[in-house]
Design a protein around this motif. Structure first.
Motif, PDB file in Angstrom:
ATOM      1  N   UNK A   1       0.840  -1.193   0.000  1.00 35.83           N
ATOM      2  CA  UNK A   1       0.000   0.000   0.000  1.00 35.83           C
ATOM      3  C   UNK A   1       0.874   1.242   0.000  1.00 35.83           C
ATOM      4  N   UNK A   2       0.636   2.106  -0.961  1.00 37.44           N
ATOM      5  CA  UNK A   2       1.264   3.429  -1.018  1.00 37.44           C
ATOM      6  C   UNK A   2       0.162   4.456  -0.790  1.00 37.44           C
ATOM      7  N   UNK A   3       0.297   5.207   0.296  1.00 36.16           N
ATOM      8  CA  UNK A   3      -0.738   6.179   0.659  1.00 36.16           C
ATOM      9  C   UNK A   3      -0.046   7.396   1.251  1.00 36.16           C
ATOM     10  N   UNK A   4      -0.517   8.612   0.937  1.00 37.05           N
ATOM     11  CA  UNK A   4       0.158   9.810   1.442  1.00 37.05           C
ATOM     12  C   UNK A   4       0.141   9.893   2.970  1.00 37.05           C
ATOM     13  N   UNK A   5       1.163  10.503   3.497  1.00 38.23           N
ATOM     14  CA  UNK A   5       1.284  10.741   4.938  1.00 38.23           C
ATOM     15  C   UNK A   5       1.600  12.214   5.158  1.00 38.23           C
ATOM     16  N   UNK A   6       1.570  12.624   6.399  1.00 41.67           N
ATOM     17  CA  UNK A   6       1.896  14.023   6.715  1.00 41.67           C
ATOM     18  C   UNK A   6       3.272  14.398   6.186  1.00 41.67           C
ATOM     19  N   UNK A   7       4.246  13.506   6.332  1.00 49.04           N
ATOM     20  CA  UNK A   7       5.609  13.806   5.881  1.00 49.04           C
ATOM     21  C   UNK A   7       5.690  13.916   4.365  1.00 49.04           C
ATOM     22  N   UNK A   8       5.056  12.997   3.655  1.00 48.30           N
ATOM     23  CA  UNK A   8       5.136  13.047   2.188  1.00 48.30           C
ATOM     24  C   UNK A   8       4.433  14.281   1.646  1.00 48.30           C
ATOM     25  N   UNK A   9       3.324  14.650   2.257  1.00 45.57           N
ATOM     26  CA  UNK A   9       2.609  15.851   1.819  1.00 45.57           C
ATOM     27  C   UNK A   9       3.424  17.091   2.120  1.00 45.57           C
ATOM     28  N   UNK A  10       4.024  17.150   3.314  1.00 45.77           N
ATOM     29  CA  UNK A  10       4.819  18.316   3.691  1.00 45.77           C
ATOM     30  C   UNK A  10       5.966  18.547   2.713  1.00 45.77           C
TER      31      UNK A  10
ATOM     32  N   UNK B   1      -5.418  19.464  -5.435  1.00 46.41           N
ATOM     33  CA  UNK B   1      -5.607  18.247  -4.643  1.00 46.41           C
ATOM     34  C   UNK B   1      -6.750  17.417  -5.215  1.00 46.41           C
ATOM     35  N   UNK B   2      -6.436  16.164  -5.570  1.00 48.10           N
ATOM     36  CA  UNK B   2      -7.475  15.205  -5.952  1.00 48.10           C
ATOM     37  C   UNK B   2      -7.540  14.145  -4.870  1.00 48.10           C
ATOM     38  N   UNK B   3      -8.581  14.060  -4.150  1.00 48.59           N
ATOM     39  CA  UNK B   3      -9.608  15.049  -4.054  1.00 48.59           C
ATOM     40  C   UNK B   3      -9.958  15.232  -2.602  1.00 48.59           C
ATOM     41  N   UNK B   4     -10.649  16.304  -2.288  1.00 47.74           N
ATOM     42  CA  UNK B   4     -11.008  16.587  -0.910  1.00 47.74           C
ATOM     43  C   UNK B   4     -11.940  15.500  -0.377  1.00 47.74           C
ATOM     44  N   UNK B   5     -11.695  15.037   0.819  1.00 48.03           N
ATOM     45  CA  UNK B   5     -12.517  13.995   1.415  1.00 48.03           C
ATOM     46  C   UNK B   5     -11.908  12.615   1.295  1.00 48.03           C
ATOM     47  N   UNK B   6     -10.972  12.431   0.370  1.00 48.29           N
ATOM     48  CA  UNK B   6     -10.332  11.124   0.223  1.00 48.29           C
ATOM     49  C   UNK B   6      -9.181  10.939   1.210  1.00 48.29           C
ATOM     50  N   UNK B   7      -8.627  12.052   1.684  1.00 54.20           N
ATOM     51  CA  UNK B   7      -7.497  11.978   2.590  1.00 54.20           C
ATOM     52  C   UNK B   7      -7.926  11.881   4.046  1.00 54.20           C
ATOM     53  N   UNK B   8      -6.989  12.119   4.953  1.00 55.87           N
ATOM     54  CA  UNK B   8      -7.251  12.114   6.384  1.00 55.87           C
ATOM     55  C   UNK B   8      -7.422  13.559   6.839  1.00 55.87           C
ATOM     56  N   UNK B   9      -8.318  13.776   7.783  1.00 60.80           N
ATOM     57  CA  UNK B   9      -8.686  15.145   8.149  1.00 60.80           C
ATOM     58  C   UNK B   9      -7.508  15.974   8.642  1.00 60.80           C
ATOM     59  N   UNK B  10      -6.531  15.340   9.306  1.00 59.38           N
ATOM     60  CA  UNK B  10      -5.431  16.151   9.834  1.00 59.38           C
ATOM     61  C   UNK B  10      -4.442  16.584   8.743  1.00 59.38           C
ATOM     62  N   UNK B  11      -4.594  16.064   7.512  1.00 57.17           N
ATOM     63  CA  UNK B  11      -3.762  16.541   6.405  1.00 57.17           C
ATOM     64  C   UNK B  11      -3.891  18.058   6.228  1.00 57.17           C
ATOM     65  N   UNK B  12      -5.086  18.581   6.469  1.00 58.43           N
ATOM     66  CA  UNK B  12      -5.361  19.989   6.142  1.00 58.43           C
ATOM     67  C   UNK B  12      -4.676  20.965   7.102  1.00 58.43           C
ATOM     68  N   UNK B  13      -4.159  20.470   8.228  1.00 60.17           N
ATOM     69  CA  UNK B  13      -3.344  21.316   9.107  1.00 60.17           C
ATOM     70  C   UNK B  13      -2.112  21.831   8.373  1.00 60.17           C
ATOM     71  N   UNK B  14      -1.667  21.132   7.348  1.00 58.11           N
ATOM     72  CA  UNK B  14      -0.425  21.486   6.647  1.00 58.11           C
ATOM     73  C   UNK B  14      -0.616  22.599   5.635  1.00 58.11           C
ATOM     74  N   UNK B  15      -1.848  22.809   5.190  1.00 62.16           N
ATOM     75  CA  UNK B  15      -2.091  23.776   4.099  1.00 62.16           C
ATOM     76  C   UNK B  15      -2.044  25.228   4.593  1.00 62.16           C
TER      77      UNK B  15
END
Length: 367
Positions: free
Chosen positions: A329-338, A353-367
């Motif tokens: 499984x390859x899935x984005x993480x906080x580190x990869x997004x940062x 971003x494709x697409x909103x709602x598919x990720x984890x809610x705490x991802x948006x702290x980084x934006x």
């Protein structure tokens, strides 16, 4: 650069936690199991963002992701950490994306609901469909949350052949009629513009072989002065036949640099971020997209060791199904997004971003 497919963004007009309830009674044992499960995931918001909580790391533990993924920083949900344009796509089949746009609206400059199609019904005759998905109440809520956000629905050229594209784009009368219809639609529906997805449909039907990709520097240079933004699909690098990372960081950099080596139009490029992943199976060379909810379920069930690949700057893990064989499984993480946000800042681009709602809610702290 065979993966640098893009969507054209044209704004030149002047002018989701789900609770399942079941009837029945709980035994003491069931109640204990339920309590234990609740302890695995925080449902309350945090006063600190993910950086302040020390969660942006190369060695995350599955239990920490499970625990923290819903807990974003409510207090700072309107603060922006990325200064460039941020486009978020939303699909009608993922209701949580609509919620994300309202909660974190201030972090986005552009929201593109995947609502519309345009059909060609004959010479200078066009029909727009999909308006039944347009949610006026939601649009009002999003604009209330963020005064400067632009809502730019995506338009797909539905059922068009290459001959259709050639006929329309080769005729000033056809172009004028299509443009007039799009402007009228935007005015009537209170849209701020459109994301026009055309290049991925045209494909490379008229490209010769040994070309670097469907969309090259030549096309970019021809369009850059007339287009507001280019949404660059810098993900989906791997396939079930060639499983691997979603978006290797060196490749992402190269996709931008090959289009605009002189940094002339970098602010018009929106670097694509995937908020979904891929689950590859060794059996039959198959692979399926994996969204946040199933990612968390997989972590809970298999408790895998999450591995960091320094070269591609992505996390992955492996697990085994009883009858399904080995999976990766390859899935984005906080580190990869940062790291991709830092790359976008370095290159001077925005992000999509494709697409909103598919990720984890705490991802948006980084934006």
């Amino acid at each position: 650069m065979g993966k640098t497919t893009m969507r054209l963004l044209c704004t030149s007009l002047s002018l989701t936690m789900i609770c399942w309830l079941a009837e029945g009674t709980l035994s003491k044992t069931d109640a204990k199991k339920g309590a234990t499960k609740k302890l695995e995931e925080k449902t309350l918001h945090s006063d600190k963002n993910v950086r302040e909580r020390g969660l942006v790391v190369v060695d995350p533990k599955a239990k920490d992701i499970i625990l923290e993924h819903r807990s974003y920083c409510f207090k700072k949900k309107k603060e922006r950490h990325f200064s460039g344009d941020v486009l978020g796509y939303i699909t009608p089949w993922n209701s949580h994306g609509y919620d994300i746009a309202k909660i974190f609206g201030n972090k986005f400059t552009l929201i593109s609901p995947v609502w519309l199609q345009v059909k060609r019904r004959g010479k200078e005759r066009f029909q727009f469909t999909g308006l039944h998905d347009a949610d006026k109440g939601w649009m009002k809520d999003v604009r209330k949350a963020s005064k400067n956000i632009k809502i730019v629905p995506r338009i797909l050229f539905d059922g068009w052949t290459y001959q259709d594209f050639e006929s329309v784009f080769g005729s000033e009368d056809e172009i004028e009629e299509l443009t007039k219809n799009m402007v009228l639609l935007a005015k009537n529906e209170n849209f701020d513009g459109f994301v026009v997805e055309v290049w991925s449909q045209l494909g490379n039907q008229k490209q010769t072989t040994n070309q670097p990709g469907m969309f090259t520097k030549k096309e970019f240079d021809q369009l850059a002065s007339a287009i507001d933004s280019f949404s660059l699909m810098t993900y989906d690098y791997s396939t079930p036949q060639r499983p691997g990372p979603n978006s290797p960081l060196p490749w992402v950099r190269a996709c931008v640099q090959v289009l605009d080596p002189d940094s002339k139009w970098r602010n018009k490029i929106l670097l694509g971020l995937n908020f979904y992943g891929m689950d590859y199976s060794a059996l039959g060379a198959s692979g399926d997209p994996i969204l946040g909810s199933r990612y968390i379920e997989t972590l809970k069930e298999h408790k895998p060791k999450i591995v960091w690949d320094e070269q591609i700057a992505e996390h992955y893990f492996e697990y085994k199904k009883n009858k399904g064989g080995e999976h990766a499984v390859f899935y984005p993480t906080l580190k990869s997004i940062q790291l991709r946000l830092e790359l976008a800042k370095e290159l001077g681009t925005g992000i999509s971003i494709w697409e909103l709602g598919q990720g984890l809610d705490y991802f948006y702290d980084l934006l």
